[in-house]
Write a protein that holds these residues in place. Structure first.
Motif, PDB file in Angstrom:
ATOM      1  N   UNK A  30       0.822  -1.216   0.000  1.00 48.93           N
ATOM      2  CA  UNK A  30       0.000   0.000   0.000  1.00 48.93           C
ATOM      3  C   UNK A  30       0.854   1.263   0.000  1.00 48.93           C
ATOM      4  N   UNK A  31       2.144   1.119   0.243  1.00 42.94           N
ATOM      5  CA  UNK A  31       3.008   2.290   0.368  1.00 42.94           C
ATOM      6  C   UNK A  31       4.053   2.305  -0.747  1.00 42.94           C
ATOM      7  N   UNK A  32       4.524   3.469  -1.175  1.00 42.38           N
ATOM      8  CA  UNK A  32       4.175   4.822  -0.667  1.00 42.38           C
ATOM      9  C   UNK A  32       2.844   5.339  -1.209  1.00 42.38           C
ATOM     10  N   UNK A  33       2.354   4.796  -2.350  1.00 37.59           N
ATOM     11  CA  UNK A  33       1.046   5.194  -2.870  1.00 37.59           C
ATOM     12  C   UNK A  33       0.228   3.938  -3.111  1.00 37.59           C
ATOM     13  N   UNK A  34      -1.104   4.119  -3.186  1.00 29.80           N
ATOM     14  CA  UNK A  34      -1.978   2.964  -3.368  1.00 29.80           C
ATOM     15  C   UNK A  34      -3.136   3.337  -4.285  1.00 29.80           C
ATOM     16  N   UNK A  35      -3.045   2.979  -5.568  1.00 26.88           N
ATOM     17  CA  UNK A  35      -4.129   3.285  -6.503  1.00 26.88           C
ATOM     18  C   UNK A  35      -5.454   2.629  -6.119  1.00 26.88           C
ATOM     19  N   UNK A  36      -5.369   1.541  -5.318  1.00 25.92           N
ATOM     20  CA  UNK A  36      -6.589   0.830  -4.917  1.00 25.92           C
ATOM     21  C   UNK A  36      -7.404   1.621  -3.895  1.00 25.92           C
ATOM     22  N   UNK A  37      -6.775   2.599  -3.246  1.00 27.09           N
ATOM     23  CA  UNK A  37      -7.494   3.447  -2.277  1.00 27.09           C
ATOM     24  C   UNK A  37      -7.416   4.880  -2.790  1.00 27.09           C
ATOM     25  N   UNK A  38      -8.429   5.336  -3.525  1.00 22.19           N
ATOM     26  CA  UNK A  38      -8.372   6.649  -4.180  1.00 22.19           C
ATOM     27  C   UNK A  38      -8.114   7.817  -3.239  1.00 22.19           C
ATOM     28  N   UNK A  39      -8.638   7.752  -1.992  1.00 22.95           N
ATOM     29  CA  UNK A  39      -8.458   8.897  -1.088  1.00 22.95           C
ATOM     30  C   UNK A  39      -7.024   8.987  -0.566  1.00 22.95           C
ATOM     31  N   UNK A  40      -6.269   7.882  -0.674  1.00 24.81           N
ATOM     32  CA  UNK A  40      -4.888   7.858  -0.185  1.00 24.81           C
ATOM     33  C   UNK A  40      -3.967   8.330  -1.304  1.00 24.81           C
ATOM     34  N   UNK A  41      -3.491   9.551  -1.180  1.00 27.35           N
ATOM     35  CA  UNK A  41      -2.723  10.180  -2.265  1.00 27.35           C
ATOM     36  C   UNK A  41      -1.236   9.893  -2.185  1.00 27.35           C
TER      37      UNK A  41
END
Length: 713
Positions: A30-41
């Protein structure tokens, strides 16, 4: 004036049927970015450290989120929301603890979240996940309510998404041939070959992993949802798969309400709590308002305990008159698997039954039907493999006439409805009323105000022959189950009823036969009122030194302080005059300790005072040392007196305001046992049957002998 709003969330235990190390590898993707969670930029590592042996790895990140409230953020001149997240993974213990809090708006809104991953206690190849959070809104430019709704909506939607993301990355790892990551081992001593510590995230895929060694192969064959006993990580916790299998689909916040109310009951009722489906019914009845559901449930549990309703299926044997003239009975199930109860109300001589048996017997019979209904729901849940938490009632009104509007009969019906509504909420899934005659609207006008709105919405009423054909009974009951008297092919064994012979009516001098247990008066428990300045006290005379006084009481209203005293002098009884309306009806109030008595001279304290809160169930015991008179006292709990230099505590002021009418209520039972007969610290007062036999799941209680006084919640 600042507005303060607090919301809490507690998840059930979610089980991933994969080893801890593999779940950690999926989590780090999930880090540093996660396209599967849109709110997580995105995220940025602020600090990272490892222990010398590599067993503990700590990462602190700044996480950037996009909140779905652009207008509100624009007004506050904020583009994004930042959270600080601290992850502590312990490879030796195989645990991950995640602590997060908001950095943006920290002086106005406090969001705290704690998550944990750990090894399943019964299967080391599975991983458990738990999550808790709190939202404390102090002030937000007058938009506190809006912020609360947006935050809770977004948070709960992300809960489910978070689980899906982990499963997505687990499948991705497996598709890459990564199904096993070796566990951590201590660093080698000098001269030994080094073994690598398991890595997660970007390094995980570079490890020489054994493809296909473990992981998917560990999935249970057959059902994807094992029994709750096999999956539940802890008997005191709820597993998400168990909830879905046995309780049904709940939203995250509904799950949280169930878990929090269940935890409260475990803390205050010493583990003797109702089954989860029973707790859930009370939450549904109060639209998942925990405070209202708790109040309703506690009143019901005290009612069940006081009148021994838990044992009604074993103790109640309906008189032969009921078997012949009560026109109701169980009849298979409906299309949804709900147990089906048929009541031929139009054929029932309600006046005759009331005159021949009395209200109490009819009430007790109806309660036994409701208890049987709960039992059948549980059986059908196991039989059909899906949650069945309510039953269907089919009421045939053919024959209903003005005779059924006899005033005492209607009064008895209303009383029964009131008791059922208070103690068996959300147990009726559907009520099918057929062949409703012209007189029915009159009866409905009398009865409907006493029926909960949620229950009324489950009523379907058919007049004449409208129940036949499409849109009628066949939509809800299989054709092969429709009774013969309604045009079906199924023989129904429900009695046909008829007029009760007047020769069986009771005389005025004998309102109820002696062999009928009176539900409201024959109980081992006593009720009492505790008034401001007037405690309730009972005296127990002990003739031999080595005896054991045992007690069991429930606080129905208010907070009280329980104490035990000893005196060589026999106290004199004095009853407090009722200073409030209906005080006497609410319970007795007796004072024994004379106002002139001096503590330490005329009487002495045997137990430390115990503060008992509203809704708590208390059991305890005391081994007597000397003969004499032992006084059990319940006194109203008030704020402690403050010194001249200190201000009153806010909690104490609020507590004093909550005690309405300066009166507390309780029910209690006590017993004196010879020391040799005492089998421990009141294992739920086995001698007087005070458990929840029908409603409780398996619970554990201490049976360890006590040689000294013992108080327990």
């Amino acid at each position: 004036c600042a507005v303060k709003m607090v919301q809490k969330y507690q998840s059930p235990v979610r089980v991933y049927k994969y080893p801890f190390e593999l779940v950690m590898a999926a989590y780090e993707k999930r880090f540093p970015t996660c396209p599967e969670i849109p709110v997580f930029l995105g995220s940025e590592i602020l600090h990272e450290s490892r222990s010398d042996d590599g067993a503990i790895h700590v990462i602190e990140r700044s996480c950037k989120l996009n909140v779905d409230a652009p207008r509100l953020l624009k007004k506050a001149r904020v583009e994004y929301v930042f959270f600080i997240q601290k992850n502590t993974v312990n490879w030796k213990e195989r645990t991950l603890r995640i602590e997060a809090h908001n950095e943006t708006f920290a002086n106005r809104v406090v969001v705290l979240e704690t998550c944990s991953y750990s090894v399943h206690p019964e299967n080391e190849e599975w991983t458990c996940f738990e999550q808790s959070a709190s939202l404390d809104i102090k002030s937000f430019f007058g938009f506190e309510s809006t912020v609360e709704k947006i935050a809770m909506k977004q948070y709960t939607s992300n809960i489910k998404r978070g689980k899906e993301v982990i499963e997505h990355y687990l499948k991705e790892l497996i598709s890459q041939g990564i199904t096993f990551i070796p566990r951590w081992t201590p660093p080698p001593v000098c001269g030994q070959k080094a073994e690598r510590t398991p890595a997660v995230g970007r390094d995980a895929v570079d490890l020489p992993l054994e493809s296909g060694a473990r992981g998917v192969a560990k999935e249970q064959s057959g059902s994807s949802c094992p029994p709750a006993e096999a999956v539940s990580p802890d008997a005191d916790k709820l597993d998400a798969d168990y909830i879905e299998r046995y309780l049904g689909q709940l939203t995250p916040m509904q799950e949280s309400c169930l878990i929090r109310l269940r935890q409260w009951l475990q803390e205050t009722h010493k583990g003797k709590i109702p089954k989860d489906e029973h707790i859930l019914r009370f939450l549904r009845a109060r639209d998942f308002n925990i405070d209202k559901a708790r109040e309703m449930l506690c009143q019901s549990l005290s009612w069940r305990k006081q009148y021994q309703v838990d044992y009604i299926l074993q103790s109640w044997r309906p008189p032969a008159l009921l078997d012949e003239y009560y026109t109701g009975g169980w009849h298979y199930q409906d299309k949804d698997g709900r147990p089906l109860y048929i009541l031929r109300l139009g054929q029932m001589d309600t006046k005759g039954l009331v005159k021949a048996l009395g209200e109490e017997s009819l009430l007790r019979h109806v309660l036994s039907i409701n208890e049987e209904g709960q039992k059948r729901c549980e059986e059908n849940t196991n039989a059909f493999g899906r949650p069945i938490t309510s039953w269907t009632c089919l009421v045939d009104l053919e024959g209903l006439n003005m005779r059924h509007l006899w005033r005492p009969g209607v009064k008895a019906l209303l009383r029964i409805i009131e008791v059922v509504e208070d103690n068996y909420p959300e147990t009726l899934g559907r009520l099918l009323i057929v062949r409703a005659p012209r007189v029915f609207p009159v009866l409905w006008t009398l009865v409907s105000p006493f029926i909960n709105e949620n229950t009324r919405q489950k009523f379907l009423i058919y007049s004449g022959n409208n129940y036949q054909g499409p849109g009628g009974l066949v939509d809800y009951v299989d054709k092969g189950v429709i009774p013969d008297f309604l045009g079906g092919d199924c023989m129904c064994t429900v009695p046909e009823g008829g007029l009760v012979p007047k020769s069986l009516y009771q005389t005025e001098e004998e309102p109820e036969t002696s062999d009928h247990i009176r539900l409201w008066t024959e109980t081992i428990y006593h009720s009492a009122s505790v008034l401001k300045g007037a405690p309730h006290e009972i005296v127990v005379e002990i003739l031999e030194g080595e005896s054991v006084i045992t007690w069991d009481f429930d606080i129905l209203k208010g907070d009280v302080v329980f104490s035990l005293f000893h005196s060589k002098r026999a106290p004199e009884t004095s009853h407090k005059e009722a200073t409030l309306p209906s005080t006497s009806a609410a319970g007795d109030n007796t004072q024994l300790i004379d106002k002139t008595w001096v503590l330490g001279v005329d009487y002495s304290r045997m137990e430390s005072p115990l503060v008992c809160r509203e809704g708590e169930s208390i059991q305890g015991s005391h081994v007597t040392r000397w003969p004499g008179f032992y006084i059990l006292q319940w006194k109203m709990h008030g704020p402690l007196p403050c010194s001249g230099t200190s201000l009153p505590r806010v909690d104490d002021v609020l507590a004093s305001l909550q005690v309405s009418s300066h009166k507390c209520k309780l029910i209690y039972y006590y017993e004196v046992l010879a020391s040799k007969d005492f089998r421990g610290s009141m294992s739920s007062l086995e001698s007087c049957n005070s458990g929840f036999s029908q409603l409780s799941g398996a619970t554990t209680s201490s049976s360890q002998s006590q040689s000294s006084s013992h108080l327990s919640r």
